[in-house]
Design a protein around this motif. Structure first.
Motif, PDB file in Angstrom:
ATOM      1  N   LEU A  94      47.956 131.186  58.756  1.00 47.35           N
ATOM      2  CA  LEU A  94      48.968 131.679  58.066  1.00 47.35           C
ATOM      3  C   LEU A  94      50.814 132.237  59.244  1.00 47.35           C
ATOM      4  O   LEU A  94      49.703 132.292  60.583  1.00 47.35           O
ATOM      5  CB  LEU A  94      48.155 133.400  58.399  1.00 47.35           C
ATOM      6  CG  LEU A  94      48.930 134.316  57.903  1.00 47.35           C
ATOM      7  CD1 LEU A  94      50.107 134.798  56.810  1.00 47.35           C
ATOM      8  CD2 LEU A  94      48.504 136.167  58.287  1.00 47.35           C
ATOM      9  N   ILE A  95      51.512 132.285  58.706  1.00 45.60           N
ATOM     10  CA  ILE A  95      53.056 132.442  59.443  1.00 45.60           C
ATOM     11  C   ILE A  95      53.384 132.990  59.108  1.00 45.60           C
ATOM     12  O   ILE A  95      53.766 133.233  58.445  1.00 45.60           O
ATOM     13  CB  ILE A  95      53.198 130.682  59.133  1.00 45.60           C
ATOM     14  CG1 ILE A  95      52.327 129.882  59.959  1.00 45.60           C
ATOM     15  CG2 ILE A  95      54.663 130.639  59.810  1.00 45.60           C
ATOM     16  CD1 ILE A  95      53.115 128.543  59.230  1.00 45.60           C
ATOM     17  N   ILE A  96      53.637 134.509  60.066  1.00 44.83           N
ATOM     18  CA  ILE A  96      54.764 135.284  59.870  1.00 44.83           C
ATOM     19  C   ILE A  96      56.184 134.774  60.810  1.00 44.83           C
ATOM     20  O   ILE A  96      55.591 135.371  61.981  1.00 44.83           O
ATOM     21  CB  ILE A  96      54.274 136.525  59.978  1.00 44.83           C
ATOM     22  CG1 ILE A  96      52.826 136.950  58.480  1.00 44.83           C
ATOM     23  CG2 ILE A  96      54.804 138.443  59.824  1.00 44.83           C
ATOM     24  CD1 ILE A  96      52.412 138.391  58.722  1.00 44.83           C
ATOM     25  N   LEU A  97      57.056 135.340  59.924  1.00 45.83           N
ATOM     26  CA  LEU A  97      57.948 135.875  61.269  1.00 45.83           C
ATOM     27  C   LEU A  97      58.586 136.841  60.792  1.00 45.83           C
ATOM     28  O   LEU A  97      58.992 137.241  59.291  1.00 45.83           O
ATOM     29  CB  LEU A  97      59.568 134.925  60.379  1.00 45.83           C
ATOM     30  CG  LEU A  97      59.377 133.443  60.228  1.00 45.83           C
ATOM     31  CD1 LEU A  97      60.863 132.621  60.347  1.00 45.83           C
ATOM     32  CD2 LEU A  97      58.583 133.000  62.295  1.00 45.83           C
ATOM     33  N   ASP A  98      58.216 138.320  61.978  1.00 50.93           N
ATOM     34  CA  ASP A  98      58.843 139.805  61.796  1.00 50.93           C
ATOM     35  C   ASP A  98      60.084 139.689  61.716  1.00 50.93           C
ATOM     36  O   ASP A  98      60.491 141.042  62.191  1.00 50.93           O
ATOM     37  CB  ASP A  98      57.316 140.503  61.669  1.00 50.93           C
ATOM     38  CG  ASP A  98      57.617 140.212  63.698  1.00 50.93           C
ATOM     39  OD1 ASP A  98      58.513 139.613  63.900  1.00 50.93           O
ATOM     40  OD2 ASP A  98      56.357 141.170  64.530  1.00 50.93           O
ATOM     41  N   GLY A  99      61.079 139.112  62.783  1.00 50.87           N
ATOM     42  CA  GLY A  99      62.479 138.941  62.371  1.00 50.87           C
ATOM     43  C   GLY A  99      62.488 138.788  63.795  1.00 50.87           C
ATOM     44  O   GLY A  99      63.927 139.255  64.680  1.00 50.87           O
ATOM     45  N   LYS A 100      61.594 139.070  64.664  1.00 54.07           N
ATOM     46  CA  LYS A 100      61.360 139.728  65.879  1.00 54.07           C
ATOM     47  C   LYS A 100      60.958 138.279  66.265  1.00 54.07           C
ATOM     48  O   LYS A 100      61.229 137.728  67.305  1.00 54.07           O
ATOM     49  CB  LYS A 100      61.771 140.631  67.151  1.00 54.07           C
ATOM     50  CG  LYS A 100      61.692 141.911  66.758  1.00 54.07           C
ATOM     51  CD  LYS A 100      61.673 143.379  67.856  1.00 54.07           C
ATOM     52  CE  LYS A 100      62.440 143.865  66.879  1.00 54.07           C
ATOM     53  NZ  LYS A 100      61.930 145.755  67.582  1.00 54.07           N
ATOM     54  N   PHE A 101      59.221 138.454  66.449  1.00 56.19           N
ATOM     55  CA  PHE A 101      58.442 137.348  66.701  1.00 56.19           C
ATOM     56  C   PHE A 101      57.651 136.058  65.559  1.00 56.19           C
ATOM     57  O   PHE A 101      58.177 136.723  64.427  1.00 56.19           O
ATOM     58  CB  PHE A 101      57.729 138.047  67.489  1.00 56.19           C
ATOM     59  CG  PHE A 101      57.390 139.147  68.419  1.00 56.19           C
ATOM     60  CD1 PHE A 101      57.502 137.382  69.513  1.00 56.19           C
ATOM     61  CD2 PHE A 101      58.223 139.285  68.089  1.00 56.19           C
ATOM     62  CE1 PHE A 101      57.844 138.144  70.960  1.00 56.19           C
ATOM     63  CE2 PHE A 101      57.876 140.398  68.851  1.00 56.19           C
ATOM     64  CZ  PHE A 101      58.484 139.392  70.883  1.00 56.19           C
ATOM     65  N   SER A 102      57.650 134.780  65.812  1.00 58.10           N
ATOM     66  CA  SER A 102      57.359 134.299  64.967  1.00 58.10           C
ATOM     67  C   SER A 102      55.561 134.209  65.478  1.00 58.10           C
ATOM     68  O   SER A 102      55.188 133.785  65.858  1.00 58.10           O
ATOM     69  CB  SER A 102      57.698 132.325  65.183  1.00 58.10           C
ATOM     70  OG  SER A 102      56.920 130.893  64.388  1.00 58.10           O
TER      71      SER A 102
END
Length: 243
Positions: A94-102
């Motif tokens: 699972l890869i998530i970019l939340d706007g601040k962190f990857s």
């Protein structure tokens, strides 16, 4: 005396030829700049998209295929799920970019990698690639790849090559050849496939092609889809560089 049938046949062939030539003349031959401008305009109008994907990676002679689901919301929110070949409900990465962190979570390794996003306001050219839409023309040479089979489906392939000031270098100073590819549908001027190719002077080659299927655009995506929830008892590898 020429038979009337032959006259009608020749006249019909002449009309057919004229009709074909007229149709050809009305087909618009898009330039690379026109296709990219249409893509940028469509990007500005779009809010988000979700799709299934198939990712084909070739490293020298080794080939691998991965499948999964991807969701993207402007300007840089991403959720990418790689799933098991046998069970599409089983997420293997699972890869998530939340706007601040990857965030990258691999259940098999029981490990989470975290990195800080360098520019939170950056507009992604393609989700997860990390190349900004802003300044693309100044940083990349944009070419239109002629592909008759694709163009018959109203799909245009763009090839982006870094200009001299962005060419990557190896530790020994040798250059790395990199190419970004985007397949854009004239239906809505948004990508249906994208790819990356690289090679160096040592002969190493890599290519990645990501084909999108079941594309849903501008549909409601819950905000929690782009929030990473840390699993219990997992190892955190923090790659964030403190400034």
């Amino acid at each position: 005396m020429i038979p009337m049938r032959r006259i009608k046949t020749k006249f019909g062939c002449l009309l057919l030829l004229i009709s074909v030539q007229m149709n050809i003349s009305f087909v618009h031959a898009y330039t690379a700049e026109e296709v990219f401008d249409q893509f940028k305009l469509a990007y500005e109008k779009s809010v988000n998209f979700a799709a299934d994907f198939e990712e084909t990676t070739i490293r020298n002679t080794n080939k691998g295929i991965a499948r999964g689901r991807i969701s993207f919301s402007k300007p840089n929110l991403l959720r990418q799920e790689y799933v098991s070949q046998e069970d599409p409900d089983n997420i293997v990465q699972l890869i998530i970019l939340d706007g601040k962190f990857s965030w990258s979570y691999t259940p098999f390794l029981n490990q989470v990698n975290r990195m800080k996003i360098e520019d939170p306001k950056q507009k992604e050219l393609i989700p997860g690639i990390g190349i900004s839409l802003e300044g693309t023309e100044q940083n990349y040479q944009i070419n239109l790849v002629l592909d008759e089979a694709a163009q018959k489906k109203d799909i245009y392939q763009l090839e982006l090559k870094p200009k001299s000031h962005l060419i990557a270098k190896n530790d020994d100073g040798s250059s790395v050849s990199e190419v970004l590819e985007i397949w854009i549908s004239a239906k809505d001027w948004l990508p249906v496939q994208f790819g990356y190719r690289s090679s160096n002077q040592q002969g190493d080659k890599m290519s990645v092609i990501v084909a999108l299927k079941n594309i849903r655009r501008n549909k409601s995506i819950p905000a929690k889809a782009f929030r990473f929830e840390m699993p219990e008892n997992v190892e955190l590898v923090d790659l964030t560089e403190e400034k």
